[in-house]
Enzyme design. Structure first.
Site, PDB file in Angstrom:
ATOM      1  N   SER A   1      43.141 -31.301 112.015  1.00  0.00           N
ATOM      2  CA  SER A   1      42.864 -30.750 110.617  1.00  0.00           C
ATOM      3  C   SER A   1      42.744 -29.192 110.810  1.00  0.00           C
ATOM      4  O   SER A   1      43.051 -28.734 109.660  1.00  0.00           O
ATOM      5  CB  SER A   1      41.629 -31.262 110.168  1.00  0.00           C
ATOM      6  OG  SER A   1      40.541 -30.912 110.941  1.00  0.00           O
TER       7      SER A   1
ATOM      8  N   ASP B   1      30.906 -27.439 106.174  1.00  0.00           N
ATOM      9  CA  ASP B   1      30.918 -28.952 106.634  1.00  0.00           C
ATOM     10  C   ASP B   1      30.607 -28.657 108.137  1.00  0.00           C
ATOM     11  O   ASP B   1      30.784 -29.765 108.993  1.00  0.00           O
ATOM     12  CB  ASP B   1      32.253 -29.741 106.380  1.00  0.00           C
ATOM     13  CG  ASP B   1      33.376 -28.848 106.962  1.00  0.00           C
ATOM     14  OD1 ASP B   1      33.185 -27.787 107.559  1.00  0.00           O
ATOM     15  OD2 ASP B   1      34.559 -29.302 106.772  1.00  0.00           O
TER      16      ASP B   1
ATOM     17  N   HIS C   1      35.351 -27.112 109.795  1.00  0.00           N
ATOM     18  CA  HIS C   1      36.668 -26.566 109.429  1.00  0.00           C
ATOM     19  C   HIS C   1      36.646 -25.271 109.207  1.00  0.00           C
ATOM     20  O   HIS C   1      35.438 -24.516 108.605  1.00  0.00           O
ATOM     21  CB  HIS C   1      37.234 -27.308 108.164  1.00  0.00           C
ATOM     22  CG  HIS C   1      37.691 -28.721 108.440  1.00  0.00           C
ATOM     23  ND1 HIS C   1      36.794 -29.753 107.947  1.00  0.00           N
ATOM     24  CD2 HIS C   1      38.523 -29.275 109.416  1.00  0.00           C
ATOM     25  CE1 HIS C   1      37.464 -31.039 107.903  1.00  0.00           C
ATOM     26  NE2 HIS C   1      38.455 -30.799 109.090  1.00  0.00           N
TER      27      HIS C   1
END
Length: 268
Positions: free
Chosen positions: A37, A244, A247
């Protein structure tokens, strides 16, 4: 004559680009973007969920100057066509996730700024969020898709300049995966070079800055110890992380893209 003039008018207006017409010869420099990601891009992605376990995300749509489109930067779409690159680069590749700003556009813009003579850059997005190194094993779906897309990108004679690789967060979950990471990653890099017929392909690896499990330092150690030639290492640790705790923020993605560009342009 009239259809040709109409085509020129449409192209000038921005409705049609030369890349859309299948002119693969435009692209001179090809870069593969692969991993999970943080290279797919989550900068500017907002989680609107009100309780744990519920995912309700959207991208804020903010595109900083360093990430703006440039006629000299193209991307290979999910349909294997060259189109003008714009954020989010992985929107039709990492389709089960909400994509945002990644390092690809700031990387390409920085390379062009520092070396204007390099020619048109073609980015080949291949990353998928949440994937482990075993999911990138040679012969698997992700691996075969990456090789297929990269070979398609070279149809016009463009040169593959580097693999930009950012992955490993998912391999911090278990001690076994963390211990096996170095062997699996070296095998992956060697197979990529073999299957692309480029034994000296430049690999620029990003050291992970976050983890999905307790074994981040073991994976980071494995990344630093990869023993193959023409490998460059860029460390993401210390870059800004989003709320979070997983990221990179938009600002961090810009910084990472610039670091990757500097690593690419730096002589071996």
């Amino acid at each position: 004559m009239l259809p040709y003039l109409l085509l020129l008018i449409l192209a000038h207006a921005g409705w049609v680009t030369t890349a859309d017409l299948g002119n693969y010869s435009l692209v001179k420099n090809i870069f593969i973007l692969a991993g999970q990601s943080n290279i797919s891009g989550r900068g500017g992605v907002i989680n609107h969920s009100l309780r744990p376990g519920v995912v309700n995300e959207s991208w804020d749509g903010v595109i900083p100057r360093e990430c703006e489109s440039n006629p000299s930067i193209l991307r290979l779409s999910g349909g294997l066509k060259w189109v003008e690159a714009h954020e989010p680069l992985h929107k039709d590749i990492d389709v089960n996730n909400t994509c945002g700003i990644g390092p690809g556009m700031p990387f390409a813009n920085t390379v062009l700024k520092k070396d204007p003579s390099i020619g048109v850059i073609g980015l080949v997005p291949c990353a998928v969020g949440g994937t482990s190194i075993t999911e990138w094993a040679p012969g698997g779906f992700l691996y075969r898709s990456m090789i297929k897309r990269t070979k398609a990108a070279t149809r016009g004679g463009g040169k593959i300049r580097a693999l930009l690789w950012f992955q490993g967060e998912s391999d911090t979950k278990t001690l076994e995966d963390a211990k096996m990471y170095k062997v699996r990653l070296e095998r992956f890099f060697n197979h990529v070079r073999h299957d692309l017929g480029m034994p000296n392909l430049t690999v620029i690896q990003v050291g992970i800055a976050t983890a999905l499990g307790p074994y981040m330092e073991l994976v980071r150690e494995a990344q630093r110890e990869i023993n193959i030639g023409n490998l460059k290492y860029v460390d993401a640790k210390g870059l800004q992380i989003g709320p979070d705790y997983t990221h990179l923020t938009t600002a961090a993605q810009i910084q990472l893209g610039q670091m990757l560009a500097d690593a690419f342009l730096r002589p071996n």
